[in-house]
Design an enzyme around this catalytic site. Structure first.
Site, PDB file in Angstrom:
ATOM      1  N   HIS A   1      37.006  36.125  44.311  1.00  0.00           N
ATOM      2  CA  HIS A   1      37.599  36.524  43.041  1.00  0.00           C
ATOM      3  C   HIS A   1      37.274  37.986  42.769  1.00  0.00           C
ATOM      4  O   HIS A   1      36.122  38.401  42.876  1.00  0.00           O
ATOM      5  CB  HIS A   1      37.074  35.645  41.904  1.00  0.00           C
ATOM      6  CG  HIS A   1      37.575  34.244  41.946  1.00  0.00           C
ATOM      7  ND1 HIS A   1      36.789  33.153  41.652  1.00  0.00           N
ATOM      8  CD2 HIS A   1      38.803  33.754  42.253  1.00  0.00           C
ATOM      9  CE1 HIS A   1      37.505  32.052  41.763  1.00  0.00           C
ATOM     10  NE2 HIS A   1      38.728  32.391  42.132  1.00  0.00           N
TER      11      HIS A   1
ATOM     12  N   TYR B   1      31.637  37.641  42.647  1.00  0.00           N
ATOM     13  CA  TYR B   1      30.559  36.924  43.351  1.00  0.00           C
ATOM     14  C   TYR B   1      30.922  35.496  43.753  1.00  0.00           C
ATOM     15  O   TYR B   1      30.085  34.607  43.696  1.00  0.00           O
ATOM     16  CB  TYR B   1      29.284  36.913  42.502  1.00  0.00           C
ATOM     17  CG  TYR B   1      29.011  38.225  41.807  1.00  0.00           C
ATOM     18  CD1 TYR B   1      28.701  39.371  42.538  1.00  0.00           C
ATOM     19  CD2 TYR B   1      29.069  38.331  40.425  1.00  0.00           C
ATOM     20  CE1 TYR B   1      28.463  40.582  41.911  1.00  0.00           C
ATOM     21  CE2 TYR B   1      28.834  39.541  39.782  1.00  0.00           C
ATOM     22  CZ  TYR B   1      28.532  40.662  40.535  1.00  0.00           C
ATOM     23  OH  TYR B   1      28.306  41.862  39.904  1.00  0.00           O
ATOM     24  N   HIS B   2      32.158  35.293  44.237  1.00  0.00           N
ATOM     25  CA  HIS B   2      32.591  33.944  44.616  1.00  0.00           C
ATOM     26  C   HIS B   2      33.169  33.892  46.038  1.00  0.00           C
ATOM     27  O   HIS B   2      34.257  33.343  46.242  1.00  0.00           O
ATOM     28  CB  HIS B   2      33.636  33.424  43.624  1.00  0.00           C
ATOM     29  CG  HIS B   2      33.170  33.354  42.217  1.00  0.00           C
ATOM     30  ND1 HIS B   2      34.033  33.395  41.128  1.00  0.00           N
ATOM     31  CD2 HIS B   2      31.916  33.244  41.702  1.00  0.00           C
ATOM     32  CE1 HIS B   2      33.338  33.323  40.012  1.00  0.00           C
ATOM     33  NE2 HIS B   2      32.051  33.227  40.325  1.00  0.00           N
ATOM     34  N   PRO B   3      32.473  34.423  47.046  1.00  0.00           N
ATOM     35  CA  PRO B   3      33.010  34.358  48.406  1.00  0.00           C
ATOM     36  C   PRO B   3      33.127  32.918  48.890  1.00  0.00           C
ATOM     37  O   PRO B   3      32.267  32.082  48.608  1.00  0.00           O
ATOM     38  CB  PRO B   3      31.986  35.146  49.232  1.00  0.00           C
ATOM     39  CG  PRO B   3      30.721  35.076  48.447  1.00  0.00           C
ATOM     40  CD  PRO B   3      31.148  35.068  47.008  1.00  0.00           C
TER      41      PRO B   3
END
Length: 541
Positions: free
Chosen positions: A298, A472-474
């Site tokens: 994201h 911070y959503h890999p």
């Protein structure tokens, strides 16, 4: 739960993050099995890991975060984007922004349509409920008594209330529960906290299990590769305190390292794209071309405003006296600014024509900062962050070398499609309209970023390219699917390798429409149940 590495275990879990803590704790509920959980970081003893606002202190900490960076991003003016990831018990759940979001039911139904049998929203809801201890009580969509505390916001900042009122002015409904019947609308977020304290995956799952003699949690244990015997994962290689060690897994190895570390460990072990591995002189044990591919994240752009409202945390934190008062409020009542998560109020909205469900998420913060969360502006400020929920852009994780200590190469490939660029532009424009609505305009003195210079769509996009970054959503780099090209099957078993599963955000075929911590924990819960079911089948045979 002694921190001593045994020679073997029934199950070896790699990575004590959101999913890994859930997997290890649930498997160790059976006293007849031995579980070892390996974590490269140390114990979660730093006090800032347990205070909600502590993410501002830990996200870029030299030892509590991996402090990763992307490679130069071609669509972001060649910038390298910081990617903090947790390096301690609890993983990124120990340094994240605490928001409890599951995404949309349609996300999981889409997984099922992609061939992930058993992963529709109806299938995964019981695992969300099993993990949850919902402060509001049980319901059709929520559970109580689970390990993960889910609580209402404890800091009712007037700026956040004004943000919700501004959304109402623009026609968005009030939504008291973003994990309820519908996601769309504005409201206050819920957080993974209990009585004002952070509830990381380590707090939720490992702390209650610490007395179990069949669970061993080993910290400062950097996994360097898999011990392979033919096409079977027989254990894990690691380095601890400078010594090269090995632990055998009698039944299964379960990788829970996250979207960067899990594909990295597979590739270091000779499992992945053959051409890439050979270029680094790594012996190809099993070719899986999709390992490290399908990377999604994201992307966010943060609008910053100068306000005339003393409720801004910028004002309260500028003096030692203000900091002392905030500390006292937390110490005495577990309320106030130290309980603030990475978004107090939120809005889920549709900005693109044809979107049937929200495609942008907003995080409202009663403070403003520069490019990172490390330093607040010297004036009263607030932030409205616009985040695209379903990016089309896809990136990759590759190896820099065959050295297990070398950081993986991250190619996020942000804003690679016109849809992604248009969504972000429209998201920023809606964020501005929220700030200009009467409920918010009475507080706003000036738009600091992007400011008046970004008026046209092209100027807005130029600002997004210059300042935007990860939220911070890999995910997605060990893609689950029903097809032969997927990395793991719907049972999370690595294709072509026996005794090996992956359970973390890397298995997501498509990133969920919201924050990823709760879904990662759900994946851990569901994996543990599937592992237990496999064991029952073996016993019955």
């Amino acid at each position: 739960m002694a921190d001593v590495l045994p020679l073997s275990a029934d199950y070896v879990v790699v990575g004590a993050g959101s999913a890994g803590c859930a997997v290890a704790a649930r498997l160790s509920e059976d006293p007849g099995v031995r579980v070892v959980l390996l974590e490269a970081g140390g114990r979660d003893r730093n006090p800032w890991l347990h205070v909600p606002i502590g993410y501002a202190k830990t996200m870029y900490h030299p030892t509590l975060s991996w402090n990763l960076m992307t490679e130069p991003e071609p669509n972001l003016d060649g910038r390298r984007v910081p990617w903090p990831r947790g390096r301690t018990l609890g993983g990124s759940s120990a340094i994240n922004g605490l928001l409890y979001l599951r995404g949309q039911p349609a996300d999981y139904d889409h997984w099922r349509q992609l061939g992930c049998t058993g992963w529709s929203f109806e299938d995964v809801l019981p695992f969300f409920k099993r993990s949850e201890d919902q402060e509001r009580g049980p319901s059709e969509l929520h559970g109580t008594g689970g390990p993960l505390a889910v609580s209402d916001m404890r800091d009712r900042n007037p700026l956040a209330e004004s943000f919700i009122a501004a959304a109402a002015e623009l026609g968005f409904p009030h939504n008291p529960d973003f994990n309820g019947a519908t996601q769309e609308g504005a409201g206050l977020y819920q957080t993974t906290s209990r009585n004002g304290w952070r509830c990381s995956a380590a707090t939720a799952y490992l702390k209650p299990a610490r007395s179990r003699p069949n669970l061993v949690v080993v910290t400062d244990a950097h996994s360097t590769g898999l011990l392979l015997e033919g096409r079977r994962a027989a254990g894990v290689k690691l380095v601890r305190h400078g010594a090269a060690l090995t632990i055998r897994a009698e039944r299964e190895v379960i990788l829970c390292g996250g979207a960067i570390a899990s594909p990295q460990l597979l590739m270091l072990s000779g499992i992945g794209p053959a051409e890439h591995l050979r270029s680094l002189s790594i012996e190809v044990v099993h070719e899986l071309p999709q390992v490290g591919r399908n990377l999604q994240d994201h992307f966010q752009a943060r609008l910053a405003y100068r306000v005339n409202q003393r409720a801004s945390m910028n004002t309260r934190s500028r003096s030692w006296w203000g900091k002392a008062l905030m500390g006292a409020e937390f110490a005495l009542r577990r309320t106030g600014p130290l309980t603030v998560s990475a978004g107090t109020a939120g809005l889920f909205a549709r900005v693109l024509p044809g979107s049937e469900t929200p495609d942008v998420q907003y995080h409202f913060l009663p403070f403003s900062t520069g490019t990172t969360m490390l330093e607040l502006h010297p004036f009263p400020g607030m932030t409205i962050s616009a985040c695209q929920l379903r990016p089309e852009s896809r990136g990759t994780i590759t190896l820099a070398s065959a050295d297990p200590q070398a950081k993986a190469l991250i190619h996020a490939n942000y804003l690679a499609t016109e849809t992604d660029r248009r969504c972000m532009i429209e998201g920023v424009k809606l964020g501005r309209r929220l700030a200009q609505a009467a409920a918010m305009a009475r507080w706003v003195e000036e738009e600091i970023s992007p400011g008046a210079a970004a008026a046209s769509d092209d100027e807005i996009l130029a600002w997004i390219r210059c300042t935007g970054g990860t939220i911070y959503h890999p995910s997605g780099t060990c893609r689950m699917g029903g097809d032969a090209e997927s990395v793991v099957d719907p049972e999370l078993r690595v294709r072509g390798i026996e005794g090996l599963r992956v359970a973390d955000a890397s298995i997501m075929p498509t990133v969920v429409s919201g924050n990823t911590n709760a879904p990662a924990i759900m994946i851990g819960e569901k994996c543990a149940e599937m592992v237990k079911a496999s064991a029952r089948v073996r016993l019955a045979a």
